[in-house]
Design a protein around this motif. Structure first.
Motif, short mmCIF file in Angstrom:
data_model
loop_
_atom_site.label_atom_id
_atom_site.label_comp_id
_atom_site.label_asym_id
_atom_site.label_seq_id
_atom_site.Cartn_x
_atom_site.Cartn_y
_atom_site.Cartn_z
N TRP A 231 0.78 -1.15 0.06
CA TRP A 231 0.11 0.00 -0.05
C TRP A 231 0.91 1.34 0.04
O TRP A 231 0.64 2.06 -0.66
CB TRP A 231 -0.83 -0.06 1.18
N THR A 232 1.88 1.18 0.77
CA THR A 232 2.83 2.45 0.86
C THR A 232 3.65 2.67 -0.51
O THR A 232 3.64 3.81 -0.91
CB THR A 232 3.96 2.30 1.91
N ASP A 233 3.83 1.76 -0.92
CA ASP A 233 4.67 1.68 -2.36
C ASP A 233 3.76 2.40 -3.52
O ASP A 233 4.01 3.41 -4.25
CB ASP A 233 5.28 0.52 -2.87
N LEU A 234 2.28 1.84 -3.38
CA LEU A 234 1.42 2.23 -4.55
C LEU A 234 1.04 3.60 -4.22
O LEU A 234 1.00 4.33 -5.44
CB LEU A 234 0.15 1.61 -4.42
N LEU A 235 0.87 4.18 -2.95
CA LEU A 235 0.46 5.57 -2.43
C LEU A 235 1.83 6.37 -3.20
O LEU A 235 1.81 7.63 -3.69
CB LEU A 235 0.34 5.73 -1.07
N ALA A 236 3.10 5.97 -2.76
CA ALA A 236 4.15 6.57 -3.17
C ALA A 236 4.39 6.81 -4.70
O ALA A 236 4.77 7.93 -5.15
CB ALA A 236 5.43 6.20 -2.60
N ALA B 61 2.76 14.13 -14.34
CA ALA B 61 2.82 15.39 -14.40
C ALA B 61 3.83 15.99 -13.39
O ALA B 61 4.01 15.28 -12.36
CB ALA B 61 1.26 15.72 -14.03
N LEU B 62 4.20 17.18 -13.87
CA LEU B 62 5.28 17.81 -12.98
C LEU B 62 4.60 18.29 -11.58
O LEU B 62 5.61 18.35 -10.37
CB LEU B 62 5.64 19.24 -13.62
N ASP B 63 3.16 18.33 -11.35
CA ASP B 63 2.53 18.77 -10.08
C ASP B 63 2.30 17.42 -9.37
O ASP B 63 2.01 17.36 -8.18
CB ASP B 63 1.67 19.69 -10.04
N ARG B 64 2.67 16.35 -9.88
CA ARG B 64 2.28 15.04 -9.26
C ARG B 64 3.73 13.94 -9.37
O ARG B 64 3.43 12.79 -9.70
CB ARG B 64 0.99 14.36 -9.63
N LEU B 65 4.97 14.35 -9.11
CA LEU B 65 6.14 13.66 -9.10
C LEU B 65 5.89 12.51 -7.85
O LEU B 65 5.34 12.89 -7.00
CB LEU B 65 7.32 14.47 -9.15
N PRO B 66 6.49 11.20 -8.33
CA PRO B 66 6.32 10.25 -7.07
C PRO B 66 7.34 10.48 -6.35
O PRO B 66 8.28 11.29 -6.17
CB PRO B 66 6.83 8.90 -8.16
N GLU B 67 7.19 9.88 -5.14
CA GLU B 67 7.91 9.94 -3.91
C GLU B 67 9.31 9.03 -4.30
O GLU B 67 9.51 8.21 -5.27
CB GLU B 67 7.51 9.26 -2.74
N ASN B 68 10.37 9.59 -3.47
CA ASN B 68 11.73 8.75 -3.71
C ASN B 68 12.30 8.75 -4.96
O ASN B 68 12.61 7.74 -5.68
CB ASN B 68 11.33 7.02 -3.33
N LEU B 69 12.50 10.17 -5.67
CA LEU B 69 13.29 10.22 -6.69
C LEU B 69 14.82 9.93 -6.24
O LEU B 69 15.20 10.21 -5.13
CB LEU B 69 13.18 11.76 -7.11
N PHE B 70 15.42 9.32 -7.27
CA PHE B 70 16.92 9.25 -7.16
C PHE B 70 17.56 10.69 -7.06
O PHE B 70 17.18 11.69 -7.85
CB PHE B 70 17.63 8.43 -8.45
N VAL B 71 18.33 10.87 -6.28
CA VAL B 71 18.90 12.16 -5.68
C VAL B 71 19.71 12.74 -7.26
O VAL B 71 19.39 13.85 -7.13
CB VAL B 71 19.81 12.10 -4.67
N CYS B 72 20.17 12.06 -7.92
CA CYS B 72 20.88 12.75 -9.33
C CYS B 72 19.91 13.18 -9.95
O CYS B 72 19.92 14.29 -10.66
CB CYS B 72 21.66 11.82 -9.89
N SER B 73 18.69 12.31 -10.14
CA SER B 73 17.37 12.85 -11.34
C SER B 73 16.73 13.89 -10.56
O SER B 73 16.35 14.89 -11.12
CB SER B 73 16.52 11.79 -11.40
N ALA B 74 16.69 14.17 -9.10
CA ALA B 74 16.14 15.23 -8.58
C ALA B 74 17.06 16.40 -8.60
O ALA B 74 16.25 17.62 -9.02
CB ALA B 74 15.97 14.79 -7.07
N GLN B 75 18.37 16.24 -8.60
CA GLN B 75 19.09 17.46 -8.70
C GLN B 75 19.01 18.00 -10.14
O GLN B 75 18.90 19.23 -10.46
CB GLN B 75 20.57 17.06 -8.47
N GLY B 76 18.97 16.94 -11.41
CA GLY B 76 18.72 17.49 -12.55
C GLY B 76 17.46 18.05 -13.00
O GLY B 76 17.42 19.10 -13.64
N LEU B 77 16.38 17.65 -12.25
CA LEU B 77 15.09 18.18 -12.41
C LEU B 77 15.09 19.71 -12.02
O LEU B 77 14.37 20.56 -12.90
CB LEU B 77 14.10 17.32 -11.87
#
Length: 384
Positions: free
Chosen positions: A192-197, A347-363
């Motif tokens: 459930w937690t993964d699906l919500l994330a 969508a950019l206003d509904r990004l998932p939780e737990n982005l890889f930190v390098c991808s988060a920095q790039g975004l």
């Protein structure tokens, strides 16, 4: 075979009709109750004053009416069963502050104005989460609260599943009315937690609610979640990157369907990309990694390098170059032997939780206003 949700719709209509025929009197609610007369109360929903509140799968509307009367809340209460809706209308149809709606939950959520608080008592497991959760995330404001209870173990002691699939359960009718078969999604808390994330919803707490009788194995879980104002990120693992993996690229594909992200087998969501091989230009690395991981074709001429990100992990300097891919051909698909798959558009206003930190920095290098948190990195933009 009849679809699970159709089975459930018929079952709940039968349930409501049974009680209409019996003339079952609805007892007044003295305390907001998640089931079995135990567990937390309405305090888990937070301050309800002046907030948009939704009761999803309200049944007879008893809890929604209680929140209106006891807390001065304004509540929309939705249920798809005609007979349950009829029972709710007969009892609470004239109650100011309560709006009763008969509709399919997912269809209603897709068209509703976002809510500050959404709660559901034991109704979520009757709807396919792959259909419900995207609509639920869309109908919750950033910073909003979601609380819902789900079956964890039934009265026979059958525990939850680690795969997203429905299973047969029994809905018992009062007064010797017999049993009605239903299909329920009884999933582990981790699933459930993964699906919500995946849909940008962050679980803050999970309460355990067990049946008080010793011979009754029934147990429920109450999830308290939020739609964060800012998406989170985390390291993929605690190990530092190998020295040869210190230079990499991340490909940003953004179009009408959203931003392309895939899920690494360690659980992080990330951009297509990888490490630079000897003799490659950075644009060629982007094109190669995109093809290897997703099957999408692009040209180096359509790759715009955004700049250089520098951070470090356990003393190893890590260099990441985010790149905007302005044109491509094909559809993303999982590729054999790759560690990242399950490619989806977000969508950019509904990004998932737990982005890889390098991808988060790039975004955030690409779009500094994106609500994404991550460890800091030194960014040096390239000239346009």
């Amino acid at each position: 075979m009849q679809p699970p949700e159709s089975v459930n719709a018929e079952a709940w209509h039968t349930y409501g009709t049974h009680h209409l025929t019996r003339g079952t009197v609805l007892p007044q609610v003295r305390r907001f109750d998640w089931g079995m007369d135990a567990g937390p109360g309405a305090e888990v929903l937070g301050d309800l004053s002046g907030r948009r509140v939704l009761d999803l799968g309200c049944g007879t509307g008893r809890l929604a009416a209680h929140l209106v009367r006891a807390y001065g809340a304004s509540v929309d209460a939705v249920d798809s069963s005609p007979s349950q809706y009829e029972r709710a209308r007969a009892e609470y149809g004239s109650l100011p502050g309560l709006r009763l709606v008969r509709a399919d939950a997912v269809e209603y959520l897709r068209s509703a104005e976002p809510y500050d608080v959404v709660y559901s008592v034991n109704a979520v497991p009757y709807i396919d989460p792959r259909r419900l959760l995207p609509a639920l995330a869309l109908a919750l404001r950033p910073g909003g609260t979601l609380c819902f209870s789900v079956l964890h173990t039934n009265s026979d002691g059958d525990g939850p599943s680690s795969v997203v699939a429905s299973r047969p359960e029994i809905l018992r009718l009062a007064g010797g009315g017999g049993d009605v078969g239903v299909r329920m999604w009884v999933l582990t808390p981790d699933l459930w937690t993964d699906l919500l994330a995946e849909h940008g919803l962050r679980v803050e707490h999970v309460d355990v609610l067990d049946a008080p009788e010793e011979d009754n194995h029934a147990s429920y879980r109450i999830f308290r979640a939020t739609r964060p104002v800012r998406a989170s990120s985390r390291p993929r693992s605690n190990r530092p990157p190998a020295p040869h993996a210190a230079l990499g690229v991340g490909a940003i594909l953004y179009g009408p369907r959203g931003l392309l992200l895939g899920r690494h087998h360690r659980g992080t969501w990330e951009l297509p990309g990888g490490t630079v091989e000897p003799g490659e230009s950075l644009q060629e690395t982007v094109v190669r990694e995109l093809a290897e991981e997703t099957g999408i074709d692009a040209s180096p001429d359509d790759v715009q390098l955004l700049g250089t990100l520098l951070d470090h992990v356990d003393g190893v300097v890590r260099v990441t170059v985010p790149a905007r891919v302005t044109a491509w051909r094909g559809e993303p698909a999982d590729q054999p032997g790759e560690k990242v798959g399950d490619w989806r558009w977000f969508a950019l206003d509904r990004l998932p939780e737990n982005l890889f930190v390098c991808s988060a920095q790039g975004l955030t290098a690409w779009r500094p206003d994106l609500p994404v948190d991550h460890t800091p990195a030194h960014f040096t933009p390239y000239s346009p």
